[in-house]
Scaffold this active site. Sequence first.
Site, PDB file in Angstrom:
ATOM      1  CG  ASP A 111     -13.837   6.076   6.965  1.00 31.51           C
ATOM      2  OD1 ASP A 111     -14.691   4.949   7.132  1.00 31.51           O
ATOM      3  OD2 ASP A 111     -12.727   6.125   6.760  1.00 31.51           O
ATOM      4  NE  ARG A 127      -4.012  -1.892   2.122  1.00 30.87           N
ATOM      5  CZ  ARG A 127      -5.250  -2.157   2.854  1.00 30.87           C
ATOM      6  NH1 ARG A 127      -5.282  -1.088   3.911  1.00 30.87           N
ATOM      7  NH2 ARG A 127      -5.919  -3.019   2.893  1.00 30.87           N
TER       8      ARG A 127
END
Length: 283
Positions: free
Chosen positions: A153, A52
């Site tokens: 979020d 990632r």
Amino acid sequence: MPAFKAGSWSSSGGLERDLELTDGDFTRICELIYQRAGIVLAEHKREMVYSRLAKRLRHHGLTRFGDYLVRLERQPEAREWEAFTNALTTNLTAFFRESHHFPLLAEHVRGRPGPIRIWCAAASTGEEPYSLAMTLAETLGDQAQQARVVSTDIDTDALSRASAGIYPLEQVHKLDEARVKRFFQRGTGRQAGMARVRPEIMAMVEFQPLNLLAPRWSLQGPFDAIFCRNVMIYFDKSTQARILERFAPLLKPDGLLFAGHSENFSYISKAFRLRGQTVYTRA
């Protein structure tokens, strides 16, 4: 021309690494994401971290994770911190995931004095908050337009996708046909193969970035229900306890807290007591 090409494979069967990630780098990454977002990364997450964050290193033309970390720590207010956090945030979600919660929510809000307010504390790419809004529409009828699903979020990339409300048809078609017809518009032309949440459902949901570890939260209660599902599993017990203590005053006295299927708050905080299957009330 080959049909597939995704890097070279070593004789041991693993993908060869072209970037340098030392043990010290991995330890520092774990420390930084814990400080920043409360996320606990175990050793078995090392490959995930590499894959990632490698995109961020390549974006900056770097070949060593150590250089990337030095750049981050020299600029505590840099936008790259947001990209770093987004990269290490997991967004596994689906419409009406853990479906047993939605009939319980419908029963809870039916007949309550309005307007109904729900907080979705891990909105991800929007499937959960839109499922909540659809449940309210099915339960409250015309009164649902006064209801609000406040959706937060830490991952700003996920929130951008959620705000668009556009999803692949194969994902939407997992719902029953009545819900698809009532709550989605089918894409045409350049949007063929996609579906968009109908405007009246999107109008019930508001999205905003929020870090559950932040010293101050921008939203205000009280809420009829809080959905915080499958996010506490990434925190250690002390962090979970602090967040639960902050949830309690934001819930109405008879409000409900919905947790994920693998989460158990009964022995973490005295602020809540178990009512049913991963559903809690204020103690």
